[in-house]
Design an enzyme around this catalytic site. Structure first.
Site, PDB file in Angstrom:
ATOM      1  CG  ASP A 260      -2.280   0.620  10.029  1.00  0.00           C
ATOM      2  OD1 ASP A 260      -2.767  -0.079   9.113  1.00  0.00           O
ATOM      3  OD2 ASP A 260      -1.687   1.695   9.812  1.00  0.00           O
TER       4      ASP A 260
ATOM      5  CG  ASP B 269       1.268   0.210   6.592  1.00  0.00           C
ATOM      6  OD1 ASP B 269       2.287  -0.298   6.080  1.00  0.00           O
ATOM      7  OD2 ASP B 269       0.921   1.397   6.396  1.00  0.00           O
TER       8      ASP B 269
ATOM      9  CD  GLU C 140      -1.167   0.026   3.737  1.00  0.00           C
ATOM     10  OE1 GLU C 140      -1.856   1.061   3.786  1.00  0.00           O
ATOM     11  OE2 GLU C 140      -1.190  -0.850   4.609  1.00  0.00           O
TER      12      GLU C 140
END
Length: 641
Positions: free
Chosen positions: A503, A501, A427
């Site tokens: 998160d 990531d 990303e």
């Protein structure tokens, strides 16, 4: 220098030695999938007793010591002396490959086991096996260790019941990967599936590894009709009645249950042959798809939904929004290999076509409103496909014309053998930059994605093909067109790695990508091409030493068990891949020598389809209920998604 090669080098493996030498040939792998396959082999024998009409209750227990017990109330494995081996029939089926009652000797009319290796393979790959047979008003007991009988077949009392109980402990010498631990949810999915496929058979499943045992009982009088209801419970049905077909022809039993849904834009058809999930399809599914397409086109023209000069609806148009289960019971099934993933009996195609055609035509004639709703949905799907044709052809041209370049942001690798090449989907430009600098250019390609891709769970084909990120994915990977048969030879990389990531946003992007692969080209997932990278969450520095931790639990264990109480250390929390230096990203996440990948696999097809519908679909209420139910128990940093 020449090495000697003579008769002395030719090994002859006897008894169950071949199984212990090459277990993957018999159970697929020595990892979790193979481990659970042992349970399926034993349970399938009890199910075969149910198919024969002699078993009504099966009990499955995961015991505190990690062993598993499967008990049924069938006829019991024969215990008299076998005329060929001179041993008891029980010892023969437990220790001799290709020995069983399913080769046409009258023991079973229909069965899932064909090769007579199931229970003997379980015996060979177990540390020990204890068998109890209730038969002829006697209790027969025998124990085996690594495939070898260590006691004689003994009579331990009298009884009025019949049946078989098999307890086995998987062998740590064989199953060394990831420890030996049965997953409750994996087994529960298969148990539930078997209960749906065998209406009226009760299966009790217990996990006794905790102080409070977990016990569930499955029994569905409605059979596969209830299975379809279970799979569509989070969707909006187009018609309330489940369309049900049941019949027998030339000894082949056919059961089909169908329901179309308003808020679904792909089909979910599950095929079973003799209770075995045929994930690679076969003649029964081919027959079902053919008759669905032909019947719906015939009805559409009768009801003037299609004019004389209109093209016929395609199979993918007719099946849009369809959830269905087809289960066939074949006396002499022909499967491809021991794993039985594809049915090959040619006669089954015509039998399914004939039986389903008769019932479906009659149902639609007596329910014209349902017929109109299904046809109108199919016509809308056809029009949407036509609207997407130009965009689709653009993608097709991009993938086949040499003059058409690959996406500009793709950093390709030099390796041209897809089996050796891998691509990382990352990303953003920041993470893409680190990944491009840290990779091995010989075999690792990088495709940065800008933001969150389209959620194709609630998007039509036209929007899919017009979306730049989706086009880049399709072109870079060498994917075919949605709805067309998957062609692995066109795939440019055999490891497609999602690297996002650690998160919430990263988890969302990962889920969107998984939705794309699952709905757009499911075979990518089924055939094991999709992986998830596992970047670290923390870097801990103490003096000149540093450590990487991949979860909060791992971080706490490091601090508590490795560091003195007065130690000085610093903790860096990686908020994104872009924060990591290229060398760090290589060392922790991309280096084949040290990285950890999770391969995406589907254990329970019905549950996977439901979860994608709940989390990614249009309806808010089921998603809110799912989050409220499961959210408080979830630790996002340790989710296996």
């Amino acid at each position: 220098m020449t090495s000697s090669y003579s008769a002395e080098q030719i090994q002859v493996l006897e008894g169950l030695e071949p199984v212990r030498k090459r277990p993957g040939m018999y159970i697929g792998s020595t990892g979790p999938r193979g481990l659970h396959h042992l349970v399926y082999e034993v349970v399938d024998n009890s199910i075969d007793e149910a198919l024969a009409g002699y078993c009504t209750h099966i009990e499955i227990d995961i015991n505190p010591d990690g062993s598993v017990t499967v008990t049924d109330d069938g006829r019991g494995i024969p215990t008299d002396t076998h005329p060929t081996t001179g041993k008891s029939a029980l010892e023969t089926v437990m220790t001799v490959l290709h020995a069983g009652g399913k080769f046409g000797g009258g023991g079973y009319k229909v069965s899932g086991g064909l090769h007579g290796v199931g229970i003997s393979v379980v015996n060979a790959l177990s540390e020990w096996v204890e068998v109890t047979v209730w038969r002829d008003q006697k209790v027969h007991v025998q124990r085996y260790e690594r495939g070898v009988p260590v006691t004689e077949l003994e009579v331990k009392g009298k009884t009025d019941r019949t049946g078989t109980s098999i307890t086995f402990k998987p062998d740590t010498q064989i199953f060394i990967t990831n420890g030996i631990e049965f997953d409750y949810n994996t087994l529960a999915g298969r148990v539930r599936e078997l209960a749906y496929l065998n209406a009226g058979v009760r299966i009790t499943f217990s996990d006794r590894r905790t102080p409070e045992p977990r016990v569930e009982s499955y029994c569905y009088e409605g059979g596969i009709r209830e299975y379809v209801t279970y799979m569509t419970r989070e969707k909006e049905p187009l018609h309330q009645d489940i369309i049900y077909v049941e019949g027998e022809r030339n000894g082949v039993q056919v059961e089909v249950a169908l329901q179309w849904c308003v808020d679904a834009y792909s089909d979910n058809l599950l095929g079973f042959a003799n209770n075995i999930r045929t994930i690679d399809g076969g003649t029964h599914l081919e027959g079902l798809k053919t008759v669905l397409t032909r019947t719906m086109n015939t009805v559409a023209r009768k009801r003037n939904k299609l004019k004389d000069n209109d093209s016929n609806l395609g199979g993918e148009n007719v099946r849009e929004g369809l959830t269905g289960v087809i289960s066939v019971k074949v006396p002499e099934p022909e499967f491809e290999g021991q794993t039985k993933t594809k049915l090959g009996n040619t006669e089954v195609r015509g039998i399914v076509d004939s039986l389903v055609g008769e019932v479906l035509t009659e149902y639609l004639e007596f329910n014209p409103g349902v017929a109109d709703s299904i046809i109108e949905k199919a016509v809308q799907a056809f029009k949407a496909a036509e609207a997407a044709r130009r965009a689709r052809e653009l993608v097709r041209r991009k993938s086949v014309l040499e003059s058409s370049p690959l996406p500009g942001k793709l950093a390709d690798c030099s390796e041209r053998d897809p089996a050796k090449a891998e691509i990382f989907l990352v990303e953003g430009d920041s993470a893409g930059g680190s990944a491009k600098q840290g990779r091995d250019r010989r075999f690792q390609a990088i495709l940065p994605l800008r933001g969150k891709i389209l959620n194709i769970e609630k998007t039509d084909d036209a929007k899919i093909y017009k979306n730049n990120e989706i086009q880049s994915l399709i072109t870079a990977l060498g994917l075919g067109i949605k709805g067309e048969e998957f062609d692995a030879s066109q795939l440019r990389y055999h490891r497609i790695v999602i690297m996002t990531d650690a998160d919430v946003d990263g988890a969302h992007i990962r889920t969107l990508l998984l939705t794309f692969f699952y709905r757009y080209q499911r075979d990518l997932v089924d055939q094991g091409y999709i992986y998830i990278a596992c970047p670290p969450l923390y870097k801990v520095e103490r003096g000149r030493s540093h450590y990487y931790c991949y979860s909060d639990r791992e971080l706490q264990n490091l601090i508590q068990n490795e560091f003195p109480s007065n130690a000085n250390y610093t903790i860096q929390r990686f908020k994104g891949l872009g924060e990591m230096m290229p060398q760090q990203l290589w060392d922790t996440t991309m280096n084949p020598e040290s990285r950890t990948f999770k391969r995406v696999e589907i254990e329970d097809a019905a549950e996977a389809d439901r979860i994608f519908t709940v989390l990614m679909g249009d309806r808010v209420a089921p998603r809110r209920e799912f989050i409220e139910t499961h959210g408080p128990r979830l630790n996002l940093t340790e989710l296996d998604i």
